[in-house]
Structure formats: C-alpha cells, structure tokens
Design a protein around this motif. Structure first.
Motif, PDB file in Angstrom:
ATOM      1  N   LYS A 157       0.855  -1.204   0.000  1.00 50.88           N
ATOM      2  CA  LYS A 157       0.000   0.000   0.000  1.00 50.88           C
ATOM      3  C   LYS A 157       0.888   1.249   0.000  1.00 50.88           C
ATOM      4  O   LYS A 157       1.986   1.211  -0.561  1.00 50.88           O
ATOM      5  CB  LYS A 157      -0.983  -0.039   1.173  1.00 50.88           C
ATOM      6  CG  LYS A 157      -1.740  -1.377   1.215  1.00 50.88           C
ATOM      7  CD  LYS A 157      -2.920  -1.399   2.132  1.00 50.88           C
ATOM      8  CE  LYS A 157      -3.577  -2.769   2.064  1.00 50.88           C
ATOM      9  NZ  LYS A 157      -4.812  -2.836   2.822  1.00 50.88           N
ATOM     10  N   HIS A 194      -7.955  -2.865  -6.527  1.00 52.07           N
ATOM     11  CA  HIS A 194      -8.013  -3.068  -5.072  1.00 52.07           C
ATOM     12  C   HIS A 194      -9.206  -2.285  -4.508  1.00 52.07           C
ATOM     13  O   HIS A 194      -9.531  -1.203  -4.991  1.00 52.07           O
ATOM     14  CB  HIS A 194      -6.702  -2.600  -4.428  1.00 52.07           C
ATOM     15  CG  HIS A 194      -6.612  -2.996  -2.984  1.00 52.07           C
ATOM     16  ND1 HIS A 194      -7.239  -2.275  -1.989  1.00 52.07           N
ATOM     17  CD2 HIS A 194      -6.018  -4.048  -2.377  1.00 52.07           C
ATOM     18  CE1 HIS A 194      -7.012  -2.879  -0.824  1.00 52.07           C
ATOM     19  NE2 HIS A 194      -6.274  -3.954  -1.028  1.00 52.07           N
ATOM     20  N   GLU A 202     -10.966 -10.429  -1.668  1.00 51.29           N
ATOM     21  CA  GLU A 202     -10.691  -9.712  -0.418  1.00 51.29           C
ATOM     22  C   GLU A 202     -11.984  -9.095   0.121  1.00 51.29           C
ATOM     23  O   GLU A 202     -12.387  -8.019  -0.335  1.00 51.29           O
ATOM     24  CB  GLU A 202      -9.676  -8.592  -0.676  1.00 51.29           C
ATOM     25  CG  GLU A 202      -8.353  -9.083  -1.205  1.00 51.29           C
ATOM     26  CD  GLU A 202      -7.244  -8.065  -0.944  1.00 51.29           C
ATOM     27  OE1 GLU A 202      -6.257  -8.445  -0.312  1.00 51.29           O
ATOM     28  OE2 GLU A 202      -7.373  -6.908  -1.348  1.00 51.29           O
ATOM     29  N   GLY A 225      -7.339  -5.208   6.882  1.00 52.07           N
ATOM     30  CA  GLY A 225      -6.724  -4.330   7.865  1.00 52.07           C
ATOM     31  C   GLY A 225      -7.475  -4.278   9.186  1.00 52.07           C
ATOM     32  O   GLY A 225      -7.201  -3.427  10.029  1.00 52.07           O
TER      33      GLY A 225
HETATM   34  P1  PGA Z   1      -4.392  -6.701   5.180  1.00 51.12           P
HETATM   35  O1  PGA Z   1      -4.607  -6.091   3.686  1.00 51.12           O
HETATM   36  O2  PGA Z   1      -3.619  -7.983   5.004  1.00 51.12           O
HETATM   37  O3  PGA Z   1      -3.632  -5.654   5.918  1.00 51.12           O
HETATM   38  O4  PGA Z   1      -5.762  -6.955   5.720  1.00 51.12           O
HETATM   39  C1  PGA Z   1      -4.846  -6.915   2.576  1.00 51.12           C
HETATM   40  C2  PGA Z   1      -5.049  -6.085   1.336  1.00 51.12           C
HETATM   41  O5  PGA Z   1      -5.674  -5.022   1.403  1.00 51.12           O
HETATM   42  O6  PGA Z   1      -4.581  -6.477   0.243  1.00 51.12           O
END
Ligand code: PGA
Length: 255
Positions: free
Chosen positions: A13, A97, A169, A175
């Motif tokens: 990110k 994403h 996802e 997150g």
């Molecule tokens: P995370 O993010 O592993 O921090 O939950 C995954 C993503 O957004 O690809």
C-alpha cells in the motif's frame, strides 16, 4: 484439480520510502533461499519499484505495482502506464483493489480495461474483488463477487486465464484483524472459480485465486487447506521481512 504452488503477494500500500524498501529487501533477500516452495511477489509504491526490482533481480522474488493506467501512453498527467511498470523491472500489477474502488473511483469498467492491457503488456494482473460488510450481511456476497469477476474477465481468451490471478478480499476483513473463516473464504473462492469456468471452461483450473484480508502466519495454513485458495494477498503482514518470510514458510509447508 491440481494443487499448485502457493502464490503469496505482499501489498505494501502507501508505505515505505526507498530507503525503507531497500532495508526490507536486503533482510528479505537473505531469508529468500529458505523460501522455496512458494511463488512470491512484492507489490510496492511506484517510487521504489526500480530499486526493488534491481535488488531482487536473479532471485525468485517478483516485484509488482499496485495500480496502472488503462492506456499505454499519452496525455494522462500523473498516470503510470503498464509499459513504465515493465520498464521498472516489474512482472505483476494489482488491479482494482477495494481501496482504489472505494476511495479513488475505480470502476468495474476501468478494472476490465486495465486487466486486458496488463495481459497485453506481459504483466501478471492480480485482480481484486470482494464485498462490503453490508453486502455480506444482506446475503449477497456470492452474486456480488460473481458480477465483479464477470465484468473484469469475461471475454478474455481462455488461454490467458493461467496468467490471471484473482484476489478475493472481503472489504470488512482488510486491515481489521477480522479474517474470514476459512470456510467462508473457500466458499467465495469457489464461486470465483465457478464463474471463470462459466466463460473460460477448463482454463478456470489454471487461474490462481488468492484470499486477502488480515492474512498472517497464524492463519495461512488453514486458508490454503481448503481447495480453491491458491495463495494470499497480504497487506500489514508483508511490511516486516521476518514476519512475511515466516508467513511464506508456513504457506509452503501447507501446500
Ligand atoms: P491486510 O490487507 O492484510 O492488511 O488486511 C490486505 C489487502 O488489502 O490487500
């Protein structure tokens, strides 16, 4: 279905300036010889892609971008074309994403165009799909994801499906520390594969399907044990070299 080598992609990110990226890379590179048994990619900010690609050259660690534009060149101030990403030494790119869909106006149509152009320029697209909590609670996760997959991929040459990766996802799991249960993740990943089979036939068996959302070393093995999950897109747990390496080690051990 052939159980493939797990594919673990890190998504940094908007984290790490070049110095921090290189410090990660040196530490991770020293651990990489132990990380046989999984395909690895690190999707980093544009500004450190070339430096990362250089340090990981001649290693099995692929470097990827987190977005690209849907044209190859021209008057698109501030955008980055897939050719530029290839030029920086990358072989993969995340497309659509949920943070881009929700915060930056990415649509199913831009995701569709970007996916085609990524394939045309030789990049491995990692196409993200996933539902919000409201959609899940309304019992509509499966049709929502099915529609996203169809809009992104239908009409592609079935022969290209082995170069496509889809990352499921669920937005409520990103997150948040709230990982989907392995059964819930498997259920939707099976929907993704079934949807691809609907337009690409047996080639759907060649498509990599990842789960993403709070994946850590502690939960990767269970997720990979379910059948249709071929790997993970990892945000927070990809930022520290030792933690990411441990996650990959466990993924390789689970395959
Ligand atoms: P995370 O993010 O592993 O921090 O939950 C995954 C993503 O957004 O690809």
């Amino acid at each position: 279905m052939v159980k493939r080598r797990p594919f673990i992609a890190g998504n940094w990110k908007m984290n790490k300036v070049t110095g921090e990226a290189l410090a990660f890379a040196r530490e991770f590179k020293a651990l990489a010889p132990e990380l046989q048994g999984a395909d690895i990619a690190i999707c980093a900010p544009f500004t450190c892609l070339a430096a990362l690609a250089e340090i990981f050259r001649d290693t099995p660690v692929a470097v990827g971008a987190q977005n690209m534009f849907y044209e190859r060149s021209g008057a698109y101030t501030g955008e980055i074309s897939p050719d530029m990403i290839v030029d920086a030494g990358c072989s993969a790119v995340i497309i659509g994403h949920s943070e881009r869909r929700e915060i930056l106006g990415e649509t199913d149509e831009t995701v569709r165009r970007k996916t085609r152009l990524a394939l045309e320029t030789g990049l491995r697209p990692i196409v993200c799909v996933g539902e919000t909590l409201a959609v899940r609670e309304a019992g509509r996760a499966a049709p929502h994801v099915r529609a996203q997959v169809e809009k992104a991929l239908a009409g592609l040459d079935p022969a290209a499906m082995s170069r496509v990766t889809v990352a499921y996802e669920p937005i409520w799991a990103i997150g948040t520390g709230r990982v989907a249960t392995a059964a819930d993740a498997q259920e939707i990943c099976a929907v993704v594969r079934g949807t691809i089979a609907g337009f690409a036939g047996a080639a759907a068996g060649e498509t990599y399907i990842l789960y993403g959302g709070s994946v850590k070393a502690d939960n990767i093995a269970e997720l990979l044990g379910t059948g249709d999950i071929d790997g993970a897109l990892v945000g927070g747990a990809s930022l520290k070299a030792a933690e990411f390496a441990e996650l990959i080690r466990r993924a390789a051990g689970a395959a």
